[in-house]
Design an enzyme around this catalytic site. Structure first.
Site, PDB file in Angstrom:
ATOM      1  N   HIS A 174     -12.647  -0.215  -3.914  1.00 59.52           N
ATOM      2  CA  HIS A 174     -11.696   0.231  -2.900  1.00 59.52           C
ATOM      3  C   HIS A 174     -10.350  -0.379  -3.245  1.00 59.52           C
ATOM      4  O   HIS A 174     -10.038  -1.499  -2.855  1.00 59.52           O
ATOM      5  CB  HIS A 174     -12.185  -0.209  -1.509  1.00 59.52           C
ATOM      6  CG  HIS A 174     -11.242   0.122  -0.398  1.00 59.52           C
ATOM      7  ND1 HIS A 174     -11.601  -0.030   0.937  1.00 59.52           N
ATOM      8  CD2 HIS A 174      -9.971   0.615  -0.384  1.00 59.52           C
ATOM      9  CE1 HIS A 174     -10.584   0.337   1.698  1.00 59.52           C
ATOM     10  NE2 HIS A 174      -9.567   0.711   0.920  1.00 59.52           N
ATOM     11  N   HIS A 233      -6.178   1.070  -4.147  1.00 54.81           N
ATOM     12  CA  HIS A 233      -5.239   2.200  -4.256  1.00 54.81           C
ATOM     13  C   HIS A 233      -4.296   1.904  -5.410  1.00 54.81           C
ATOM     14  O   HIS A 233      -3.608   0.871  -5.392  1.00 54.81           O
ATOM     15  CB  HIS A 233      -4.460   2.368  -2.950  1.00 54.81           C
ATOM     16  CG  HIS A 233      -5.363   2.575  -1.760  1.00 54.81           C
ATOM     17  ND1 HIS A 233      -5.683   3.820  -1.291  1.00 54.81           N
ATOM     18  CD2 HIS A 233      -6.038   1.697  -0.993  1.00 54.81           C
ATOM     19  CE1 HIS A 233      -6.521   3.692  -0.267  1.00 54.81           C
ATOM     20  NE2 HIS A 233      -6.750   2.410  -0.067  1.00 54.81           N
ATOM     21  N   HIS A 236     -11.858   6.181   4.941  1.00 55.54           N
ATOM     22  CA  HIS A 236     -11.409   4.938   5.571  1.00 55.54           C
ATOM     23  C   HIS A 236     -11.735   5.053   7.066  1.00 55.54           C
ATOM     24  O   HIS A 236     -11.244   5.977   7.732  1.00 55.54           O
ATOM     25  CB  HIS A 236      -9.896   4.776   5.425  1.00 55.54           C
ATOM     26  CG  HIS A 236      -9.459   4.261   4.082  1.00 55.54           C
ATOM     27  ND1 HIS A 236      -9.738   4.901   2.907  1.00 55.54           N
ATOM     28  CD2 HIS A 236      -8.739   3.147   3.754  1.00 55.54           C
ATOM     29  CE1 HIS A 236      -9.216   4.204   1.896  1.00 55.54           C
ATOM     30  NE2 HIS A 236      -8.608   3.143   2.381  1.00 55.54           N
ATOM     31  N   GLU A 268     -11.216   0.324  10.298  1.00 56.99           N
ATOM     32  CA  GLU A 268     -10.325  -0.773   9.890  1.00 56.99           C
ATOM     33  C   GLU A 268      -9.516  -1.169  11.125  1.00 56.99           C
ATOM     34  O   GLU A 268      -9.733  -2.217  11.711  1.00 56.99           O
ATOM     35  CB  GLU A 268      -9.401  -0.318   8.747  1.00 56.99           C
ATOM     36  CG  GLU A 268      -8.435  -1.396   8.281  1.00 56.99           C
ATOM     37  CD  GLU A 268      -7.395  -0.859   7.290  1.00 56.99           C
ATOM     38  OE1 GLU A 268      -7.250   0.366   7.176  1.00 56.99           O
ATOM     39  OE2 GLU A 268      -6.702  -1.693   6.665  1.00 56.99           O
ATOM     40  N   ASP A 271      -8.202  -3.365  -2.196  1.00 55.65           N
ATOM     41  CA  ASP A 271      -7.372  -2.466  -1.385  1.00 55.65           C
ATOM     42  C   ASP A 271      -5.979  -2.239  -1.997  1.00 55.65           C
ATOM     43  O   ASP A 271      -5.807  -1.319  -2.780  1.00 55.65           O
ATOM     44  CB  ASP A 271      -7.275  -2.985   0.055  1.00 55.65           C
ATOM     45  CG  ASP A 271      -7.050  -1.862   1.062  1.00 55.65           C
ATOM     46  OD1 ASP A 271      -7.003  -0.690   0.646  1.00 55.65           O
ATOM     47  OD2 ASP A 271      -6.915  -2.142   2.273  1.00 55.65           O
ATOM     48  N   ASP A 272      -5.002  -3.075  -1.636  1.00 50.53           N
ATOM     49  CA  ASP A 272      -3.633  -2.941  -2.174  1.00 50.53           C
ATOM     50  C   ASP A 272      -3.179  -4.317  -2.659  1.00 50.53           C
ATOM     51  O   ASP A 272      -2.332  -4.970  -2.030  1.00 50.53           O
ATOM     52  CB  ASP A 272      -2.701  -2.408  -1.078  1.00 50.53           C
ATOM     53  CG  ASP A 272      -3.125  -1.033  -0.608  1.00 50.53           C
ATOM     54  OD1 ASP A 272      -2.882  -0.052  -1.331  1.00 50.53           O
ATOM     55  OD2 ASP A 272      -3.733  -0.945   0.464  1.00 50.53           O
TER      56      ASP A 272
HETATM   57 ZN   LIG Z   1      -7.693   1.391   1.521  1.00 49.71          ZN
END
Ligand SMILES: [Zn+2]
Length: 337
Positions: A23, A25, A201, A204, A281-282
């Protein structure tokens, strides 16, 4: 001290742990230094004076505050070379971090209709993946924005048709609250009809109900899924079906989804038999790649050796790798630990 001991005794060296990053991006791997370099190369004005000021701005109130900066960062990606450099830098960093397999999201909706064509973008991204093939295994996940109409998502799915053989699955991200998964049922049904696996997603910032909606869509994987911890019946279903959750602890901390990593639901979910995994994630914006997430969560939650092994094996189970490769990686993880 044997190799396995040095891997797990404090300070834990999670770089040596063979791990997945399922996961992440690609746009969220744009490090401030590269962001400034590309802005300079493409003559794009930025609201920050230097990379340090950008890092300072990365103290997010919530998901929406983060997305505002994230989309601003995307503006510096203009040419094929930019996309190649971005993908290559992430893959090099992940490989150096002990990630043997990554599955990254990339959303072409953000860039289409600008100066570069979709084929130019994808040529660059796939070239980077091919050039790094010997060092890290990698799959591309198409994704769309849940803040846009479902018709836009369906159009993106159609536009990506020439590259379907290079896409492992389709997902959906963006501001979650007020954009429940079922609103995109037509898109996810279309993905499934075309033979793709799907991930969403959910849970969250959104409630456990959004995770239930994701299950109604017959998802193969849920990205985040934190809110499920508040719904014992849902936890039981997720455990029974072994629907993987790709959790991102440092992202959750930076976006105030959890106040403290010690309160992160990952360990409780693991104890209840859910297929939870650790991901980044990021990472450029949340200051944490895969290894950082493993270290931080292991420390905060006091993960045991067997829990670390189970989490690493969960990453293999949750991946979209073929079964033969999954077997090989399970053996390698057991040997490393
Ligand atoms: Zn994400």
């Amino acid at each position: 001290m044997s190799g396995s001991d040095s891997l797990l005794k404090p300070p834990c060296d999670f770089v040596k742990l063979p791990k997945t990053d399922l996961h992440v991006h690609l746009e969220g791997t744009l490090e401030p230094e590269m962001l400034f370099r590309l802005a300079d190369r493409n003559h794009i004005p930025l609201p920050w004076k230097n990379p340090e000021m950008l890092r300072e701005a990365c103290r997010f109130r919530d998901l929406s505050a983060f997305l505002a900066i994230y989309y601003k960062g995307c503006e510096v990606l203009v040419t094929e070379q930019d996309f190649y450099d971005l993908a290559r830098a992430y893959l090099e960093r992940a490989a150096a971090d002990g990630v043997f397999h990554t599955e990254f999201f990339f959303n072409p909706q953000v860039f289409c209709g600008k100066t570069i064509s979709l084929s130019g973008i994808l040529r660059a991204v796939f070239s980077a993946m091919d050039d790094m093939r010997d060092r890290i295994s990698c799959l591309y996940l198409g994704t769309v924005m849940r803040t846009r109409p479902v018709e836009d998502a369906l159009r993106t799915l159609d536009e990506l048709a020439p590259w379907y053989d290079r896409i492992a699955a389709f997902g959906m991200g963006g501001a979650e609250l007020g954009n429940p998964p079922l609103r995109f049922k037509r898109y996810f049904d279309a993905c499934r009809e075309r033979g793709f696996r799907i991930c969403v997603h959910a849970g969250e910032e959104g409630p456990a109900e959004y995770v239930r909606e994701a299950l109604e869509l017959r998802v193969d994987r849920i990205d985040h899924g934190n809110a499920a911890v508040h719904d014992p019946d849902l936890m039981r279903i997720l455990a029974e079906k072994r629907i993987p959750l790709t959790m991102c602890p440092i992202s959750n901390l930076r976006l105030n989804v959890v106040r403290d990593l010690a309160e992160h639901p990952l360990k409780r979910m693991l104890e209840h038999g859910l297929c939870v995994t650790i991901n980044s994630d990021d990472p450029a914006y949340f200051l944490g790649y895969a290894g950082d997430n493993w270290s931080a969560v292991s420390r905060a939650l006091g993960l045991t050796r067997s829990e670390i092994l189970q989490l690493a094996l969960n990453g293999v189970e949750a991946s979209f790798l073929p079964e033969a490769q999954k077997r090989m990686w399970r053996d390698r993880i057991r040997t490393a630990l």
